[in-house]
Design an enzyme around this catalytic site. Structure first.
Site, PDB file in Angstrom:
ATOM      1  N   ILE A 257      49.893  33.518  39.480  1.00  0.00           N
ATOM      2  CA  ILE A 257      49.407  32.568  38.471  1.00  0.00           C
ATOM      3  C   ILE A 257      48.800  31.389  39.223  1.00  0.00           C
ATOM      4  CG2 ILE A 257      50.043  31.024  36.582  1.00  0.00           C
ATOM      5  CD1 ILE A 257      52.454  32.860  36.039  1.00  0.00           C
TER       6      ILE A 257
ATOM      7  N   ASP B 162      39.425  37.771  33.038  1.00  0.00           N
ATOM      8  CA  ASP B 162      39.113  36.961  34.226  1.00  0.00           C
ATOM      9  C   ASP B 162      37.677  37.232  34.672  1.00  0.00           C
ATOM     10  OD1 ASP B 162      39.779  39.562  35.047  1.00  0.00           O
ATOM     11  OD2 ASP B 162      40.912  38.911  36.803  1.00  0.00           O
ATOM     12  N   ARG B 163      37.258  38.478  34.555  1.00  0.00           N
ATOM     13  CA  ARG B 163      35.865  38.821  34.899  1.00  0.00           C
ATOM     14  C   ARG B 163      34.910  38.128  33.936  1.00  0.00           C
ATOM     15  NH1 ARG B 163      35.481  45.173  34.811  1.00  0.00           N
ATOM     16  NH2 ARG B 163      33.349  44.714  35.435  1.00  0.00           N
TER      17      ARG B 163
ATOM     18  N   SER C 176      48.729  39.504  40.370  1.00  0.00           N
ATOM     19  CA  SER C 176      49.713  39.148  41.408  1.00  0.00           C
ATOM     20  C   SER C 176      50.221  37.718  41.269  1.00  0.00           C
ATOM     21  CB  SER C 176      49.104  39.306  42.801  1.00  0.00           C
ATOM     22  OG  SER C 176      48.632  40.613  43.006  1.00  0.00           O
TER      23      SER C 176
ATOM     24  N   TYR D 248      30.054  45.674  28.219  1.00  0.00           N
ATOM     25  CA  TYR D 248      30.947  46.821  28.055  1.00  0.00           C
ATOM     26  C   TYR D 248      30.700  47.524  26.719  1.00  0.00           C
ATOM     27  CZ  TYR D 248      34.338  47.150  31.907  1.00  0.00           C
ATOM     28  OH  TYR D 248      34.967  47.403  33.098  1.00  0.00           O
TER      29      TYR D 248
ATOM     30  N   ASP E  75      34.769  39.006  42.781  1.00  0.00           N
ATOM     31  CA  ASP E  75      36.106  38.415  42.693  1.00  0.00           C
ATOM     32  C   ASP E  75      37.075  39.246  43.531  1.00  0.00           C
ATOM     33  OD1 ASP E  75      38.712  37.639  41.877  1.00  0.00           O
ATOM     34  OD2 ASP E  75      37.973  37.024  39.922  1.00  0.00           O
TER      35      ASP E  75
HETATM   36  N1  LIG Z   1      48.119  30.091  48.094  1.00  0.00           N
HETATM   37  C1  LIG Z   1      48.090  31.423  47.965  1.00  0.00           C
HETATM   38  N2  LIG Z   1      49.143  32.082  47.453  1.00  0.00           N
HETATM   39  C2  LIG Z   1      49.134  33.416  47.306  1.00  0.00           C
HETATM   40  N3  LIG Z   1      48.086  34.188  47.656  1.00  0.00           N
HETATM   41  C3  LIG Z   1      47.007  33.591  48.167  1.00  0.00           C
HETATM   42  C4  LIG Z   1      46.946  32.190  48.334  1.00  0.00           C
HETATM   43  N4  LIG Z   1      45.726  31.902  48.839  1.00  0.00           N
HETATM   44  C5  LIG Z   1      45.084  33.065  49.011  1.00  0.00           C
HETATM   45  N5  LIG Z   1      45.841  34.102  48.627  1.00  0.00           N
HETATM   46  C6  LIG Z   1      45.431  35.506  48.643  1.00  0.00           C
HETATM   47  O1  LIG Z   1      45.026  35.802  47.335  1.00  0.00           O
HETATM   48  C7  LIG Z   1      45.243  37.166  47.046  1.00  0.00           C
HETATM   49  C8  LIG Z   1      45.486  37.293  45.564  1.00  0.00           C
HETATM   50  O2  LIG Z   1      44.333  36.802  44.902  1.00  0.00           O
HETATM   51  P1  LIG Z   1      44.366  36.333  43.399  1.00  0.00           P
HETATM   52  O3  LIG Z   1      42.944  35.996  43.047  1.00  0.00           O
HETATM   53  O4  LIG Z   1      45.398  35.292  43.171  1.00  0.00           O
HETATM   54  O5  LIG Z   1      44.809  37.701  42.703  1.00  0.00           O
HETATM   55  P2  LIG Z   1      45.196  38.009  41.196  1.00  0.00           P
HETATM   56  O6  LIG Z   1      44.246  37.184  40.343  1.00  0.00           O
HETATM   57  O7  LIG Z   1      44.969  39.470  41.072  1.00  0.00           O
HETATM   58  O8  LIG Z   1      46.640  37.624  40.975  1.00  0.00           O
HETATM   59  C9  LIG Z   1      46.374  37.613  47.952  1.00  0.00           C
HETATM   60  O9  LIG Z   1      46.032  38.828  48.573  1.00  0.00           O
HETATM   61  C10 LIG Z   1      46.475  36.515  49.011  1.00  0.00           C
HETATM   62  O10 LIG Z   1      46.116  37.036  50.277  1.00  0.00           O
HETATM   63  C1  LIG Z   2      39.951  44.443  37.009  1.00  0.00           C
HETATM   64  C2  LIG Z   2      41.212  43.626  36.905  1.00  0.00           C
HETATM   65  C3  LIG Z   2      42.426  44.512  37.166  1.00  0.00           C
HETATM   66  C4  LIG Z   2      41.169  42.504  37.962  1.00  0.00           C
HETATM   67  O1  LIG Z   2      42.395  41.819  37.931  1.00  0.00           O
HETATM   68  P1  LIG Z   2      42.884  40.856  39.123  1.00  0.00           P
HETATM   69  O2  LIG Z   2      42.593  41.520  40.413  1.00  0.00           O
HETATM   70  O3  LIG Z   2      42.081  39.588  38.983  1.00  0.00           O
HETATM   71  O4  LIG Z   2      44.333  40.609  38.888  1.00  0.00           O
HETATM   72  C5  LIG Z   2      41.313  42.924  35.508  1.00  0.00           C
HETATM   73  O5  LIG Z   2      40.133  42.236  35.245  1.00  0.00           O
HETATM   74  C6  LIG Z   2      41.569  43.919  34.407  1.00  0.00           C
HETATM   75  O6  LIG Z   2      42.675  44.312  34.159  1.00  0.00           O
HETATM   76  N1  LIG Z   2      40.486  44.334  33.712  1.00  0.00           N
HETATM   77  C7  LIG Z   2      40.561  45.300  32.609  1.00  0.00           C
HETATM   78  C8  LIG Z   2      39.782  46.527  32.942  1.00  0.00           C
HETATM   79  C9  LIG Z   2      38.280  46.265  33.027  1.00  0.00           C
HETATM   80  O7  LIG Z   2      37.830  45.133  33.291  1.00  0.00           O
HETATM   81  O8  LIG Z   2      37.536  47.238  32.821  1.00  0.00           O
HETATM   82  K   LIG Z   3      41.881  37.145  39.165  1.00  0.00           K
END
Ligand SMILES: Nc1ncnc2c1ncn2[C@@H]1O[C@H](COP(=O)(O)OP(=O)(O)O)[C@@H](O)[C@H]1O
Ligand SMILES: CC(C)(COP(=O)(O)O)[C@@H](O)C(=O)NCCC(=O)O
Ligand SMILES: [K+]
EC number: 2.7.1.33
Length: 249
Positions: A12, A102-103, A10, A93, A122
């Site tokens: 960066i 990221d994991r 979602s 794995y 996470d």
């Molecule tokens: N400053 C921010 N901007 C955007 N989302 C945020 C922020 N702080 C907390 N969040 C929350 O973080 C969530 C996304 O988490 P994040 O770890 O960035 O996801 P991903 O790694 O999958 O992109 C959103 O659901 C939102 O509620």
């Molecule tokens: C599980 C995840 C979707 C988490 O992504 P995020 O929520 O941090 O954007 C990501 O780590 C991913 O695409 N993993 C590959 C599949 C796996 O870990 O098995």
């Molecule tokens: K993440």
């Protein structure tokens, strides 16, 4: 200065460190490559010497961002890559390259900080759990929909669940049974995440008794932190692992 990037599904997450790599002079969360470049260009006195990045996005998408960073700042980008073993942690794995990077980095960071068994949770687009034993063996993990996915599924697959972000934020001031749609959904999904956490804790206890560290990270970690007072809330856990996987050459 070092630019660090964590490209999730979602958002960066970015931060700029001084060359010693100790303190962040600027940081942010953005929704697109363009917004990232704009935020960085707006920083006074930015002089990037290094950049390291982790991405769970498609290769093509990540390559585009790497090219844009090179074009805008003339900096070479080091990308975290999968590994079977690193810093004492063994990827559990069957196909190590398939574990989300990221994991993997959060696991490396967690194991370094805990110096023992740990459970890494996470909360981003997805909610993930990973189990690392005291000897560094990754036992595997779990992946569930995170808060954004749960709420969006309800919004898109029902006719009458509609509300705005401001109402959603207000709804989470308490977790008592909801008396409006927004309260019922936001609190219900939060309790689902907390239930996920409790189940992971139970499993970790069955393996390690009380001898393990729990880490909470990801943008929605705050939603569950209250339910796990013993956990360490480390918002930058992925960046801790990123520095280990991509040391400055
Ligand atoms: N400053 C921010 N901007 C955007 N989302 C945020 C922020 N702080 C907390 N969040 C929350 O973080 C969530 C996304 O988490 P994040 O770890 O960035 O996801 P991903 O790694 O999958 O992109 C959103 O659901 C939102 O509620
Ligand atoms: C599980 C995840 C979707 C988490 O992504 P995020 O929520 O941090 O954007 C990501 O780590 C991913 O695409 N993993 C590959 C599949 C796996 O870990 O098995
Ligand atoms: K993440």
């Amino acid at each position: 200065m070092i630019l660090e990037l964590d490209c999730g599904n979602s958002f960066i997450k970015w931060r700029v460190l001084d060359l010693g790599g100790t303190s962040a002079s600027a940081e942010g969360v953005v929704g697109s490559d363009l917004a990232l470049i704009d935020s960085l260009v707006a920083l006074p006195g930015l002089l990037l010497t290094h950049c390291r990045l982790v991405s769970v996005r498609a290769l093509e998408e990540t390559s585009k961002l790497v090219a844009a960073l090179h074009e805008a700042f003339g900096v070479a980008v080091s990308c975290a890559a999968p590994a079977r073993e690193m810093a004492g942690v063994r990827n559990g794995y069957e196909d190590f390259e398939r574990l989300g990077l990221d994991r993997w980095l959060a696991m490396l960071g967690g194991f370094k900080l805990a110096r023992g068994a740990c459970l890494v949770l996470d909360f981003g687009t997805a909610a993930t759990a990973d189990f690392i034993a005291a000897d560094g063996e990754h036992l595997g993990g779990f992946i569930c929909p995170g808060m954004p996915l749960m709420r969006n599924q309800l919004r898109t697959h029902t006719r009458k669940i509609r509300y705005d972000d401001a109402a959603a934020e207000r709804a989470l001031e308490r977790l008592s049974p909801g008396r409006t749609t927004v309260e019922a959904v936001e609190r219900g999904c939060t309790l689902m995440l907390r239930g996920f956490v409790m189940t992971q804790l139970e499993l970790a206890r069955s393996y390690w008794g009380d001898d393990f560290t729990v880490f909470l990270t990801g943008g929605d970690a705050d939603l569950v932190a209250g339910a796990v007072p013993q956990a360490r809330l480390v918002p930058d856990l992925v960046f801790v692992g990123l520095a280990m996987a991509c040391p400055l050459s």
